[in-house]
Motif scaffolding. Sequence first.
Motif, PDB file in Angstrom:
ATOM      1  N   ARG A  32      -3.438  -0.347  -8.579  1.00 20.98           N
ATOM      2  CA  ARG A  32      -3.132  -1.692  -8.089  1.00 20.98           C
ATOM      3  C   ARG A  32      -2.115  -2.409  -8.979  1.00 20.98           C
ATOM      4  O   ARG A  32      -1.531  -3.406  -8.558  1.00 20.98           O
ATOM      5  CB  ARG A  32      -4.421  -2.516  -7.989  1.00 20.98           C
ATOM      6  CG  ARG A  32      -5.457  -1.892  -7.072  1.00 20.98           C
ATOM      7  CD  ARG A  32      -6.586  -2.827  -6.725  1.00 20.98           C
ATOM      8  NE  ARG A  32      -7.399  -3.218  -7.854  1.00 20.98           N
ATOM      9  CZ  ARG A  32      -8.378  -2.473  -8.359  1.00 20.98           C
ATOM     10  NH1 ARG A  32      -8.639  -1.269  -7.849  1.00 20.98           N
ATOM     11  NH2 ARG A  32      -9.109  -2.899  -9.378  1.00 20.98           N
ATOM     12  N   VAL A  49       0.826  -1.212   0.000  1.00 19.67           N
ATOM     13  CA  VAL A  49       0.000   0.000   0.000  1.00 19.67           C
ATOM     14  C   VAL A  49       0.857   1.258   0.000  1.00 19.67           C
ATOM     15  O   VAL A  49       0.362   2.338   0.312  1.00 19.67           O
ATOM     16  CB  VAL A  49      -0.947   0.005   1.219  1.00 19.67           C
ATOM     17  CG1 VAL A  49      -1.961  -1.109   1.112  1.00 19.67           C
ATOM     18  CG2 VAL A  49      -0.146  -0.127   2.520  1.00 19.67           C
ATOM     19  N   LEU A 102      -8.507  -2.219  -0.335  1.00 18.78           N
ATOM     20  CA  LEU A 102      -7.645  -1.463  -1.234  1.00 18.78           C
ATOM     21  C   LEU A 102      -8.309  -1.262  -2.596  1.00 18.78           C
ATOM     22  O   LEU A 102      -8.160  -0.207  -3.227  1.00 18.78           O
ATOM     23  CB  LEU A 102      -6.311  -2.200  -1.412  1.00 18.78           C
ATOM     24  CG  LEU A 102      -5.268  -1.524  -2.295  1.00 18.78           C
ATOM     25  CD1 LEU A 102      -4.712  -0.279  -1.608  1.00 18.78           C
ATOM     26  CD2 LEU A 102      -4.140  -2.483  -2.643  1.00 18.78           C
ATOM     27  N   TYR A 153      -6.989  -6.426   0.955  1.00 18.21           N
ATOM     28  CA  TYR A 153      -6.931  -6.170  -0.481  1.00 18.21           C
ATOM     29  C   TYR A 153      -8.293  -5.720  -1.012  1.00 18.21           C
ATOM     30  O   TYR A 153      -8.374  -4.844  -1.877  1.00 18.21           O
ATOM     31  CB  TYR A 153      -6.468  -7.421  -1.221  1.00 18.21           C
ATOM     32  CG  TYR A 153      -6.240  -7.188  -2.691  1.00 18.21           C
ATOM     33  CD1 TYR A 153      -5.105  -6.536  -3.145  1.00 18.21           C
ATOM     34  CD2 TYR A 153      -7.181  -7.587  -3.628  1.00 18.21           C
ATOM     35  CE1 TYR A 153      -4.898  -6.296  -4.485  1.00 18.21           C
ATOM     36  CE2 TYR A 153      -6.988  -7.359  -4.980  1.00 18.21           C
ATOM     37  CZ  TYR A 153      -5.851  -6.711  -5.397  1.00 18.21           C
ATOM     38  OH  TYR A 153      -5.666  -6.465  -6.724  1.00 18.21           O
TER      39      TYR A 153
END
Length: 284
Positions: free
Chosen positions: A214, A206, A269, A266
């Motif tokens: 990503r 991150v 994210l 994730y």
Amino acid sequence: MCSSDLMVSWEGADMFTSDYTSGTASKSLTPGYSPAAAPVDPPANVFARCAAFLENFILPVYFLFDAYRLLISPDGVDIFNKSTFWTSKWYVQGELETASSILLFIVQFSIGVTLIINRRPAVRYRNLREVFVPLAVVFFVIPYDHINLLHDYWKVPLIDPYDPRMPLVGIIGATLGAVGMAISVWGIWTLGRSFGVLVAVRTVKVRGPYRFVRHPIYLGYLMGFVGLLMMQPAPIYFVLFPCTYILMKWRSRLEENKVASVSPQYKELMTRTGFFLPRMPWSR
């Protein structure tokens, strides 16, 4: 070009490359999750070991050899031997193309070294798609290296990027290539030993470029391909580029589905960052 973050990976592999990898089993993947607790299927274990050997021993040789080939290649130097290009515009473009070539060498060399020293994944490769799709991204660079064997219809640019009537096309393309390769280097160095080519589950990153997208490694490659299209808009590139994009996106989706299945971090994210491009404020 290769791939990574795709590839192509080549984000990837993004070409290519694995954008979310770490090594040993990590508690950050999901609370209470333990890859060792899952039953081990002997054939699957053999498959995983073979794939790991490929990733840690065979692919590094390929990437390091490609880096060596870039180092000794005369491509990108001939432009400085053409006196008609020694105007300020063509000189700038030539410098940018040289910078792009140097950065591509750094990308390939970094991938080769990192694959040798990278850590073991928490969840390994479990089916053929997780191995052969990344390999397709990596080796799809081969057609780009043999375009000179094609008929002139396919390899002659549709427009001349050095045409005085279009002075900025080549410069913009060269700039995209150099910036794209710099982003790929940034992504690879951010991952460090967490980098990988095949689809596996490791720790989510991150920091660095992963704060915005990503698959920054593949983003860099794609910018390089767009720059190549602008500098050498030959018909064959309009065929190869869409295929490259599809392979990179396929490999990235495989990885995202695998990581998201075991990592709530994730999934969170994914709500904050873009896939290949940064998420715009109005799209949140």
